[in-house]
Design a protein around this motif. Structure first.
Motif, PDB file in Angstrom:
ATOM      1  N   GLU A  73       0.818  -1.217   0.000  1.00  0.00           N
ATOM      2  CA  GLU A  73       0.000   0.000   0.000  1.00  0.00           C
ATOM      3  C   GLU A  73       0.851   1.266   0.000  1.00  0.00           C
ATOM      4  O   GLU A  73       1.540   1.560   0.974  1.00  0.00           O
ATOM      5  N   GLN A  74       0.820   2.019  -1.099  1.00  0.00           N
ATOM      6  CA  GLN A  74       1.560   3.285  -1.194  1.00  0.00           C
ATOM      7  C   GLN A  74       0.648   4.446  -1.587  1.00  0.00           C
ATOM      8  O   GLN A  74       1.124   5.535  -1.885  1.00  0.00           O
ATOM      9  N   VAL A  75      -0.667   4.205  -1.593  1.00  0.00           N
ATOM     10  CA  VAL A  75      -1.609   5.234  -2.046  1.00  0.00           C
ATOM     11  C   VAL A  75      -2.546   5.675  -0.934  1.00  0.00           C
ATOM     12  O   VAL A  75      -2.721   6.873  -0.684  1.00  0.00           O
ATOM     13  N   SER A  76      -3.124   4.725  -0.230  1.00  0.00           N
ATOM     14  CA  SER A  76      -4.162   5.059   0.763  1.00  0.00           C
ATOM     15  C   SER A  76      -3.639   4.894   2.185  1.00  0.00           C
ATOM     16  O   SER A  76      -3.394   3.773   2.647  1.00  0.00           O
ATOM     17  N   LYS A  77      -3.483   6.015   2.868  1.00  0.00           N
ATOM     18  CA  LYS A  77      -3.029   5.927   4.257  1.00  0.00           C
ATOM     19  C   LYS A  77      -4.125   5.349   5.154  1.00  0.00           C
ATOM     20  O   LYS A  77      -3.840   4.824   6.230  1.00  0.00           O
ATOM     21  N   TRP A  78      -5.398   5.431   4.699  1.00  0.00           N
ATOM     22  CA  TRP A  78      -6.494   4.869   5.498  1.00  0.00           C
ATOM     23  C   TRP A  78      -6.423   3.342   5.496  1.00  0.00           C
ATOM     24  O   TRP A  78      -6.714   2.707   6.514  1.00  0.00           O
TER      25      TRP A  78
END
Length: 925
Positions: free
Chosen positions: A903-908
């Motif tokens: 995951e490198q896009v959504s911190k959620w």
């Protein structure tokens, strides 16, 4: 022996040993056998209770350990024990019933599908009404705890739904029995009370309200029995509040006449001053109106019934007497009026028009009722109230004020006109003199609306301001409300400056009254803030009045600060050439007092005075903004476009040596240092780049302060300098030198143990976060080592204080984002990124939800900005067995790695991954 030790040994250490041993014993296979021995009749209740608890533990947590062929004998034994303990002790009976409920939930879907009918047969019968009551009590206790056990058990959603459906099917056979028990004339009060509790418990399973109508009707009947009144109220309110009104509209319409029938009982309770009964009936009426307002409004054919309910609630709002001394019910109703208004306005146009015709007049009635309830009692009565009652009454008036503000959205300008006409009659009709309470209540209504609603288009405000001088303020409460009403009109006065002279005259006359300090000072401050560009003709009068009350110290410290803020707003509107002279004249007495204090020996009294005067300076400088421009101030604006030295800077340069001298004496007194730093911080926020002439001096002073005794406020002030002057090459060198100094000193503090200074650690993290955001290239120099910041941050993760850990998370999130443009950051992450990850994982494994979001942002920053480093180091960090938790399996660790690295896009999404991992570490998932 262990139980004796647990319950009766005075030594806590021995109790803990016993507790641990007993917990292990409960988990052992032998517990299936010794629990029955502990339930023996010759044992004391405490030991019997532990036996029952052990039985529940085994059934709920170790059910699979028991062979299937033993299930039926366990069920028989348990039912027998419930029957045996039906006479008590109550705590043992309840625990056994919970154990039986747990057993039912295990077997209801397969081996014991007839559990509920079997229970009904097992506990019915008995000789004599007393024995029947006892058996019914045991049965009802099982029925009460059965839905509760389902709600608290950890089950899959599918399993829970299946069990709930199975139990719900039994409700139709339960209802007749429960009604039968309730209607038994010889039934004891506790038995009826358990029936009501049973209804509430099963309603949580979303059983059919139509099938429950009979029971609910019986609950209304029980409101006539004083000993069951409270339980009946709770039952009815729970029933009304839990159901989906759209599905059970017919049942609601049947319930409406039952609620309306309580009006007679309510009227009698009010006459008899029976607060408990009136409170309970109000709760029922409000619960029906508030929970099902929309559904009842939709039943247009029954609008009269709902209107009767609304009128009943209005009578509860207008309950006679003063809240909270004479009644406590009216406050329950306030949110209903919001709900009714919102639901009416959300209907389609045709229904909305119909209901507005019906309820608009009622809302005018409501305003009258609310203002009557907001009235103060007579002075002698109010003097007898306790401090707690007075505070509750104050909060109650705030709630009424909020309601009036909301109601204005429905009634509009006509409401203000209505209030104005009534006030005019009160003040001009000499034949029927009004009490000050009535006048105060009307002004309170005006103030409540004007405080938050835009009333600039209202045509009654000039008339209101004309009426205010006619009021004889013979009460401190009335005088206070007059001031607050004027304050609420400050924005209107800014657009109508012709009204200012009369208003200012009234406010300045009241300024010397210490009893009206809060109201008068806050009003003057609001006028100076909102009307500053219209105050030039009145500036001298205001300055003279303010200077007089400040010198005489009429007001408390907080209000004195407000006065200085008011002066700041006032001076901001004057031409520069006038500001300096007035500023020096105003501050002269305070500066002279500071000089005297600087020459005195330090003492508690001198410390208090020093902090007070520094507070006055910082309050003044926080609002004295000569760059603020207003309409009609072209001459001032033109003058300020010319190069100049800001008058505030001139004053600061004069007092700087004085503050420096004071700080040399009070360097270890946090309160004084904080007050001194606040003077510069407030000035800096207002002056911004105009502060430039003082930068070098201030950096030197902060360095001296921090070297002598590190304090958080010095770091905060440094951060403010960084924020303002990050892009000013000319002024940043002294700030760079200061950063190097405070970083070096803080590193030394961490080396010798910074645990006693969490505030300094917090501010240090925030300072370097600010530096990284505003001027990260400062770390390219040799003087400022980013590794020092990194290692101090690692240590800060260990602090128990939440703010410090939050600041540390923010620092690392920002630091990692510079791994490409600051070589030193990439170098330290390559060398010790593993240490950072180990620290993060350790923090995640022991943290509750409050900090997980911020910790997850650090992981996300690494995944986004240096994924190659993270992929190498994360698996290494998780490699040691038992780290970060002995509860983790290698498969769970690997799954966590894959999810983070992916995951490198959504911190959620990263936040959810970290949250789940934390739960696994703590054995909660």
């Amino acid at each position: 022996m262990a139980l004796q030790q647990l319950y009766y040994d005075p030594d806590m250490a021995q109790k803990n040993v016993a507790q641990e041993w007993l917990t292990q014993a409960q988990a052992s296979p032998q517990a299936w056998h010794f629990c029955w021995a502990l339930l023996s009749p010759d044992k004391v209740p405490e030991i019997q209770f532990f036996g029952a608890s052990t039985l529940h533990t085994k059934i709920s947590r170790h059910w699979t350990d028991l062979p299937a062929e033993q299930h039926e004998s366990l069920r028989s034994q348990l039912i027998a024990q419930v029957g045996h303990f039906s006479c008590g002790p109550k705590m043992v009976l309840t625990r056994l019933c919970v154990a039986l409920a747990s057993l039912i939930l295990h077997t209801l879907l397969d081996s014991w599908t007839t559990a509920v009918p079997d229970l009904l047969r097992a506990f019915q019968g008995g000789e004599g009404s007393a024995e029947v009551d006892i058996r019914y009590q045991a049965l009802l206790e099982v029925l009460v705890v059965l839905p509760e056990e389902l709600q608290t058990r950890k089950l899959s959603a599918e399993r829970r739904a299946q069990l709930q459906s199975a139990l719900t099917r039994e409700w139709s056979s339960l209802c007749p029995l429960l009604r039968q028990i309730l209607r038994r004339e010889e039934a004891a009060g506790p038995v009826k009370e358990r029936v009501l509790r049973c209804l509430v418990s099963w309603l949580a399973l979303d059983v059919d309200l139509g099938e429950s109508e009979g029971l609910l009707q019986d609950s209304f009947t029980l409101l006539r029995e004083p000993e069951l009144f409270d339980t009946a109220v709770e039952t009815i309110v729970s029933t009304i509040s839990q159901h989906d009104s759209q599905r059970f509209a017919d049942s609601l319409l049947k319930m409406l006449p039952q609620v309306l029938a309580l009006q007679e009982q309510l009227t009698k309770a009010v006459q008899d001053r029976d607060m408990e009964t009136s409170h309970g009936i109000c709760r029922i009426a409000v619960a029906l109106g508030e929970t099902h307002c929309r559904a009842l409004l939709e039943q247009v054919d029954h609008w009269q019934g709902f209107q009767a309910l609304v009128n009943m609630i209005l009578s509860c709002t207008g309950m006679p007497g003063h809240y909270p001394v004479d009644e406590t019910s009216s406050s329950l109703t306030l949110t209903f009026w919001y709900t009714l208004q919102d639901d009416i306005m959300s209907l389609d146009t045709e229904k909305q028009t119909l209901y507005l015709q019906v309820y608009r007049p009622l809302y005018f009635q409501l305003v009258e009722v609310l203002l009557h309830k907001a009235r103060f009692p007579s002075d002698p009565d109010f003097a007898l109230w306790s401090a707690d009652d007075k505070e509750q009454f104050r909060i109650y008036r705030v709630d009424i004020s909020d309601t009036l503000m909301y109601v204005y959205e429905l009634l509009g300008p006509e409401l203000l006109r209505n209030l104005y006409d009534k006030l005019g009659v009160m003040l001009t009709d000499k034949t029927h003199p009004s009490s000050w309470q009535d006048i105060e209540a009307l002004l309170f209504g005006f103030q409540s609306i004007a405080e938050t609603v835009d009333i600039s288009y209202s045509d009654v405000i000039p008339g209101l301001l004309g009426l205010i001088p006619l009021i004889t303020a013979d009460s401190i409460h009335l005088a206070e409300t007059i001031m607050l009403t004027i304050g609420s009109l400050a924005e209107w006065l800014a657009d109508h400056p012709l009204m200012l002279p009369g208003v200012l005259r009234l406010v300045l006359q009241t300024l010397s009254n210490a009893d009206l300090s809060v109201a008068t000072v806050s009003t003057l401050k609001r006028i100076c803030r909102e009307c500053r560009h219209s105050l030039r003709p009145h500036a001298n009068d205001i300055l003279t009045a303010l200077q007089e009350v400040l010198v005489k110290q009429i007001h408390k410290s907080t209000q004195s600060m407000w006065l200085m803020q008011a002066l700041g707003y006032l001076l901001s509107s004057l031409p520069d050439e006038e500001v300096l002279g007035k500023l020096l004249s105003l501050l002269s007495p305070h500066i002279q007092q500071l000089e005297r204090l600087a020459n005195e020996m330090p003492s508690p009294a001198s410390k208090l005075s020093t902090v007070h005067i520094l507070g006055l300076l910082s309050s003044l400088f926080s609002t004295l903004d000569l760059n603020a421009q207003g309409e009609g101030q072209e001459d001032v604006r033109a003058a300020r476009s010319q190069p100049r030295t800001n008058p505030v800077v001139v004053v600061l340069q004069q007092v700087f040596p004085l503050i420096q001298n004071l700080l040399s004496k009070w360097v270890k007194e946090a309160e004084v240092v904080k007050a001194a730093c606040a003077v510069f911080e407030k000035s800096l926020k207002t002056l911004i780049r105009d502060f430039a002439p003082l930068v070098s001096q201030l950096c030197e002073l902060i360095g001296q302060l921090f070297s002598a005794y590190p304090q958080a406020c010095a770091l905060d002030l440094t951060g403010q300098l960084v924020h303002v002057f990050a892009c000013e090459k000319e002024h940043f060198p002294p700030i760079t030198a200061l950063l190097e100094l405070v970083t070096s000193i803080t590193m030394s503090m961490f080396q010798h143990g910074a645990r006693d200074h969490p505030d300094v650690a917090d501010s240090f993290m925030q300072l370097h976060t600010q530096v990284l955001k505003r001027k990260a290239d400062v770390y390219l120099s040799e003087g400022l080592d980013v590794k020092v910041v990194f290692y101090c941050g690692i240590l800060s993760f260990k602090f128990p204080e939440t703010p410090t850990v939050k600041a540390t998370c923010s620092l690392f999130t920002e630091l990692i984002s510079h791994c490409e443009d600051v070589p030193a950051v990439r170098e330290v992450l390559q060398e010790d990124g593993l240490l950072l990850l180990q620290t993060l994982l350790e923090a995640v494994s022991g943290q509750s939800c409050s900090l997980l979001e911020l910790l997850s942002e650090v992981f996300f920053s690494m995944s986004r900005h240096c994924p190659s480093l993270l992929s190498l180091q994360l698996r290494d960090a998780l490699q040691p067995p038992g780290f970060p938790s002995a509860l983790l399996t290698p498969e769970q660790k690997e799954h966590f790695c894959q999810q983070i690295l992916r995951e490198q896009v959504s911190k959620w999404k990263v936040r959810d991954v970290v949250k789940d991992f934390s739960l696994l570490c703590r054995g909660l998932q």
